[in-house]
Design an enzyme around this catalytic site. Sequence first.
Site, mmCIF file in Angstrom:
data_model
loop_
_atom_site.group_PDB
_atom_site.id
_atom_site.type_symbol
_atom_site.label_atom_id
_atom_site.label_comp_id
_atom_site.label_asym_id
_atom_site.label_seq_id
_atom_site.Cartn_x
_atom_site.Cartn_y
_atom_site.Cartn_z
ATOM 1 N N HIS A 9 1.232 -1.235 0.008
ATOM 2 C CA HIS A 9 0.168 -0.095 0.604
ATOM 3 C C HIS A 9 0.439 1.215 0.064
ATOM 4 C CE1 HIS A 9 -3.167 2.992 1.463
ATOM 5 N NE2 HIS A 9 -3.654 2.408 0.563
ATOM 6 N N ASP A 23 -8.231 -4.817 -0.821
ATOM 7 C CA ASP A 23 -8.529 -6.011 -1.615
ATOM 8 C C ASP A 23 -8.109 -7.815 -1.618
ATOM 9 O OD1 ASP A 23 -7.290 -3.127 -3.807
ATOM 10 O OD2 ASP A 23 -9.410 -3.585 -3.730
HETATM 11 C C1 SDX Z 1 -5.635 0.229 -3.661
HETATM 12 O O1 SDX Z 1 -4.287 4.812 -1.687
HETATM 13 C C2 SDX Z 1 -4.885 4.065 -1.656
HETATM 14 O O2 SDX Z 1 -5.639 4.458 -0.611
HETATM 15 C C3 SDX Z 1 -5.779 3.479 -2.638
HETATM 16 C C4 SDX Z 1 -6.640 2.134 -1.767
HETATM 17 C C5 SDX Z 1 -8.397 2.859 -1.309
HETATM 18 O O3 SDX Z 1 -8.896 2.977 -0.686
HETATM 19 O O4 SDX Z 1 -8.316 3.925 -2.732
HETATM 20 O O5 SDX Z 1 -6.359 2.158 -0.133
HETATM 21 C C6 SDX Z 1 -6.741 1.089 -2.513
HETATM 22 O O6 SDX Z 1 -5.440 1.178 -4.250
HETATM 23 C C7 SDX Z 1 -4.712 -0.865 -2.993
HETATM 24 C C8 SDX Z 1 -3.609 -1.202 -4.102
HETATM 25 C C9 SDX Z 1 -4.640 -2.092 -4.268
HETATM 26 N N1 SDX Z 1 -3.351 -2.834 -5.494
HETATM 27 C C10 SDX Z 1 -2.623 -3.579 -5.261
HETATM 28 O O7 SDX Z 1 -3.267 -4.419 -4.259
HETATM 29 C C11 SDX Z 1 -1.273 -4.045 -6.261
HETATM 30 C C12 SDX Z 1 -0.128 -4.558 -5.649
HETATM 31 N N2 SDX Z 1 0.020 -4.559 -4.537
HETATM 32 C C13 SDX Z 1 0.947 -2.500 -5.534
HETATM 33 O O8 SDX Z 1 1.695 -2.807 -6.516
HETATM 34 C C14 SDX Z 1 2.046 -1.552 -4.550
HETATM 35 O O9 SDX Z 1 1.833 -2.560 -3.027
HETATM 36 C C15 SDX Z 1 1.221 -0.960 -4.473
HETATM 37 C C16 SDX Z 1 0.912 0.238 -5.811
HETATM 38 C C17 SDX Z 1 -0.329 -0.199 -3.547
HETATM 39 C C18 SDX Z 1 2.231 0.724 -4.236
HETATM 40 O O10 SDX Z 1 2.912 0.299 -4.879
HETATM 41 P P1 SDX Z 1 4.364 1.192 -4.159
HETATM 42 O O11 SDX Z 1 4.165 2.512 -3.655
HETATM 43 O O12 SDX Z 1 5.278 0.992 -4.921
HETATM 44 O O13 SDX Z 1 4.715 0.061 -3.443
HETATM 45 P P2 SDX Z 1 6.068 0.802 -2.367
HETATM 46 O O14 SDX Z 1 6.802 2.044 -2.825
HETATM 47 O O15 SDX Z 1 5.596 0.361 -0.965
HETATM 48 O O16 SDX Z 1 6.878 -0.729 -2.342
HETATM 49 C C19 SDX Z 1 7.689 -0.683 -1.961
HETATM 50 C C20 SDX Z 1 8.882 -2.264 -2.436
HETATM 51 C C21 SDX Z 1 9.369 -2.506 -3.851
HETATM 52 O O17 SDX Z 1 10.129 -2.577 -4.419
HETATM 53 P P3 SDX Z 1 11.656 -2.220 -4.205
HETATM 54 O O18 SDX Z 1 12.108 -1.787 -4.662
HETATM 55 O O19 SDX Z 1 11.659 -1.388 -2.118
HETATM 56 O O20 SDX Z 1 12.221 -3.152 -3.559
HETATM 57 O O21 SDX Z 1 7.936 -3.380 -2.272
HETATM 58 C C22 SDX Z 1 7.613 -3.906 -3.193
HETATM 59 C C23 SDX Z 1 8.306 -2.997 -4.531
HETATM 60 O O22 SDX Z 1 8.260 -3.280 -5.528
HETATM 61 N N3 SDX Z 1 6.180 -4.014 -3.928
HETATM 62 C C24 SDX Z 1 6.078 -5.714 -4.347
HETATM 63 C C25 SDX Z 1 4.464 -4.751 -4.004
HETATM 64 N N4 SDX Z 1 4.219 -3.957 -3.513
HETATM 65 C C26 SDX Z 1 4.966 -3.517 -3.402
HETATM 66 N N5 SDX Z 1 6.426 -6.490 -4.400
HETATM 67 C C27 SDX Z 1 6.124 -7.271 -5.182
HETATM 68 N N6 SDX Z 1 4.418 -7.452 -4.185
HETATM 69 C C28 SDX Z 1 3.495 -6.537 -4.364
HETATM 70 N N7 SDX Z 1 2.879 -6.489 -4.205
#
Ligand code: SDX
Length: 392
Positions: free
Chosen positions: A271, A328
Amino acid sequence: LSGVITLDPGYKNSGSCKSEITFLDGELGILRYRGYSIEDLAEKAHFLEVSYLLIFGELPTVKQLEQFENDIRKYTLVNEEMKNIIDGFPKTAHPMGVLAALTSALTAFNPKSVNVDNEKEMYEAVCKTMGKFLVIATWTYRKSMGYPLNYYDNTKGYVENFMHLMFELPTGPYTPNPIVIDALDKLFILHGDHEQNCSTSTVRMVGSSHAGLFASISAGVSALWGPLHGGANQAVLEMLEEIHATGGDADKYLAKAKDKNDPFRLMGFGHRVYKNFDPRAKIIKKAANEVLATLGVDDPILAIAKKLEESALEDEYFKSRNLYPNVDFYSGIIYRALGIPTDMFTVMFAIGRLPGWIAQWKEMRENKEPIGRPRQIYTGHPLRDFVPSEKR
Ligand code: SDX
């Protein structure tokens, strides 16, 4: 933890905004609508009551809630000519694309809704949006199934009408299980608002140019559609079904999610703000267990979700990045048990988020916020002399 965060004076140009609607603390996993905890609201309130709270700022009295529900009922008829628009879509069109188009088209049939310069016009636009959006959201499903389009039934409640609009067929009466209505009511509450997420920021941005409420909500629907945002609930189910279909090896998918050369992400995990458990995910996980047990649904997908969650929470890659299940991760498992088709999951998210979008748009307009205009850090070329084409 008063919820008051001071903004730097330049916030007007920073893309941030002030709001009194939702408070969330990503470190502590706290979510409150107008000061009420999401746990209390999910347990003790109903969706239309929470919609009123989000939009007007206070929990309604019994009389106010009745009036709100009746005023919504005045506007649930959708102009019959809108059917010509939905008929232009192939049955295979994704419901979110159809919903975005139909929502924007509502402006054509309700031109006055663009200018909401006084409280009466604002209230009417709010009730019109709450009433018509629910109907057209279900029309996207009915169209895909080749079913006749249903009308809102003013003798039923708002959430009960969702099931009526979706599943009532001319061949006979349809009485949804009250457990289903309760579960949906809770799910819609949990999706009600979430501060300045991608789709809500979009609604505020579009509305800040004084585009109408329908056009702004339509933009929010499009932003929500993406698999990194609301589209994740559909992507989670497709991921879990794939794991089930390929033998249930959750660890193989965890490894894929950790592999930087693999674009696959564990859908429903992580998130932008929560670096702790998403409080909504905890409530939805509990509800998934209860609803499936009560409905007598034994879904192997739930067991796979739990195994995946357990393995991820113990895994160093996820722990070190504070990646937890989000709203989700479990919601799709309940929708599936309720008979909602997978490609309608994000439409469900939109129905739940609608009062939040409306509340945030209304707040932005009432605060007379300036037109949105985030600035940038320029990283392009310095000034260059023009080169005539024959010399390039
Ligand atoms: C919603 O903003 C809101 O409030 C949204 C929401 C709402 O109510 O409106 O809560 C609803 O959109 C929830 C999120 C739903 N999306 C997903 O479940 C998709 C999977 N999750 C991601 O793609 C990701 O976690 C995000 C998009 C939600 C956040 O992306 P970020 O900001 O790039 O995540 P981050 O900066 O915290 O990542 C840090 C690290 C990164 O790796 P490094 O570069 O440090 O090596 O964590 C990794 C990311 O690659 N990472 C994941 C991951 N999510 C983050 N790796 C694997 N699987 C994942 N799901």
